[in-house]
Design an enzyme around this catalytic site. Structure first.
Site, PDB file in Angstrom:
ATOM      1  N   ASP A  79      52.970  32.698 -24.632  1.00 20.90           N
ATOM      2  CA  ASP A  79      54.429  32.641 -24.548  1.00 20.90           C
ATOM      3  C   ASP A  79      55.007  33.937 -23.974  1.00 20.90           C
ATOM      4  OD1 ASP A  79      53.788  34.171 -26.775  1.00 20.90           O
ATOM      5  OD2 ASP A  79      54.615  32.764 -28.227  1.00 20.90           O
ATOM      6  N   ASN A 135      57.784  30.886 -40.630  1.00 22.25           N
ATOM      7  CA  ASN A 135      58.314  29.520 -40.766  1.00 22.25           C
ATOM      8  C   ASN A 135      57.294  28.480 -40.298  1.00 22.25           C
ATOM      9  OD1 ASN A 135      58.338  29.835 -38.020  1.00 22.25           O
ATOM     10  ND2 ASN A 135      60.527  29.444 -37.730  1.00 22.25           N
ATOM     11  N   HIS A 183      55.669  28.498 -37.358  1.00 22.05           N
ATOM     12  CA  HIS A 183      55.597  28.241 -35.911  1.00 22.05           C
ATOM     13  C   HIS A 183      54.267  28.731 -35.327  1.00 22.05           C
ATOM     14  CE1 HIS A 183      57.750  32.261 -34.601  1.00 22.05           C
ATOM     15  NE2 HIS A 183      56.460  32.431 -34.637  1.00 22.05           N
ATOM     16  N   GLU A 203      58.857  26.032 -32.671  1.00 18.49           N
ATOM     17  CA  GLU A 203      59.570  26.215 -33.931  1.00 18.49           C
ATOM     18  C   GLU A 203      59.595  24.907 -34.721  1.00 18.49           C
ATOM     19  OE1 GLU A 203      60.240  29.101 -34.814  1.00 18.49           O
ATOM     20  OE2 GLU A 203      61.232  30.330 -33.291  1.00 18.49           O
TER      21      GLU A 203
HETATM   22  C1  GLP Z   1      55.585  35.308 -32.785  1.00 17.33           C
HETATM   23  C2  GLP Z   1      54.798  34.741 -31.612  1.00 17.33           C
HETATM   24  C3  GLP Z   1      53.592  34.065 -32.099  1.00 17.33           C
HETATM   25  C4  GLP Z   1      52.969  34.968 -33.149  1.00 17.33           C
HETATM   26  C5  GLP Z   1      53.772  34.919 -34.392  1.00 17.33           C
HETATM   27  C6  GLP Z   1      53.334  35.865 -35.489  1.00 17.33           C
HETATM   28  O1  GLP Z   1      56.877  34.896 -32.832  1.00 17.33           O
HETATM   29  N1  GLP Z   1      55.503  33.866 -30.734  1.00 17.33           N
HETATM   30  O2  GLP Z   1      52.737  33.792 -31.018  1.00 17.33           O
HETATM   31  O3  GLP Z   1      51.683  34.524 -33.433  1.00 17.33           O
HETATM   32  O4  GLP Z   1      55.136  35.069 -34.087  1.00 17.33           O
HETATM   33  O5  GLP Z   1      53.583  37.176 -35.157  1.00 17.33           O
HETATM   34  P1  GLP Z   1      53.017  38.382 -35.994  1.00 17.33           P
HETATM   35  O6  GLP Z   1      51.563  38.408 -35.778  1.00 17.33           O
HETATM   36  O7  GLP Z   1      53.707  39.585 -35.418  1.00 17.33           O
HETATM   37  O8  GLP Z   1      53.366  38.163 -37.413  1.00 17.33           O
END
Ligand code: GLP
Length: 235
Positions: free
Chosen positions: A62, A128, A130, A135
């Site tokens: 992404d 949440n 995702h 989402e």
């Molecule tokens: C983000 C990204 C995800 C990621 C997730 C967790 O929003 N879009 O690809 O895996 O949230 O992030 P983190 O590892 O910083 O908790």
């Protein structure tokens, strides 16, 4: 789901490293890459290793809409900083947040996903539930698309976006179907703040309310947790 619980994130990241090393040894070359806090140690292990990625391709999940590679908040910048500056890949792909022509960018990325079928897709999980930026409520059939970030997601990014005049509200993301198309999925989740999402993903019903719950239907998913992220699991 193959669920593995480790004493800490160092050990869990080491296991992710071993899985990638084994994949490279088997000549697997297409890796779906992720961003965020969760893979930082894993990337450190990759860049300090002698693993050779020169024949491999990296295909990221992404990117924030409106942020270019020169912006330190972009996932382009993140990948350069944590991995690509140190490890040469054959090709690296990330959605182009600066392409404001949605149809063009989505078609371009779908073609990349078709041309480079992923052997492994690395994933994190949002608080949440995702995955990527899919989402809660997102269709399980979704492919690459522009998605509006959930309020909870924007909340967790508040510090990260500090200094930006207009924090992104949208992102390009692989869809849930795109993620499920990978041969193997490796998901990293660390810390107590992830425990509820982890429980819902593993022990809850498969529901669009928890996008990660669809991974229960994937034939080859490995979930690597530290103890804190696993603390609400029943079994
Ligand atoms: C983000 C990204 C995800 C990621 C997730 C967790 O929003 N879009 O690809 O895996 O949230 O992030 P983190 O590892 O910083 O908790």
């Amino acid at each position: 789901m193959n669920i593995q619980i480790f004493a800490n994130k160092e050990e869990a990241s080491q296991q992710a490293f071993i899985l990638i090393k084994e994949a490279l040894d088997q000549n697997k070359l297409n890796f779906g890459m992720m961003t965020g806090e969760s893979p930082k140690l894993f990337y450190q292990m990759l860049r300090e290793s002698d693993l050779d990625f020169t024949q491999a391709n990296s295909i990221n999940l992404d990117e924030f809409y409106g942020l270019g590679e020169e912006d330190e908040h972009s996932y382009h910048y993140y990948m350069e900083k944590h991995l690509f500056k140190f490890k040469q890949f054959n090709q690296t792909f990330i959605p182009n947040g600066k392409n404001y022509n949605l149809i063009d960018e989505i078609d371009r990325y779908e073609q990349i996903l078709a041309d480079y079928p992923r052997d492994i897709q690395m994933l994190g999980i949002g608080v949440n539930g995702h995955i990527g930026f899919n989402e809660p409520g997102e269709s399980f059939n979704s492919t690459t698309h522009l998605t509006r970030l959930a309020e909870t997601t924007i909340g967790t990014y508040q510090n990260y976006f500090k200094g930006l005049e207009r924090p992104p509200e949208y992102a390009y993301s692989m869809g849930i179907k795109s993620i499920m198309d990978a041969d193997q999925i490796i998901l990293l989740a660390f810390g107590a703040h992830k425990a509820k999402a982890v429980r819902d993903m593993i022990e809850g019903p498969v529901t669009r309310k928890v996008p990660a719950s669809i991974l229960q239907n994937h034939p080859n998913t490995v979930i690597l947790l530290d103890r804190e992220a696993s603390r609400l699991l029943n079994s």
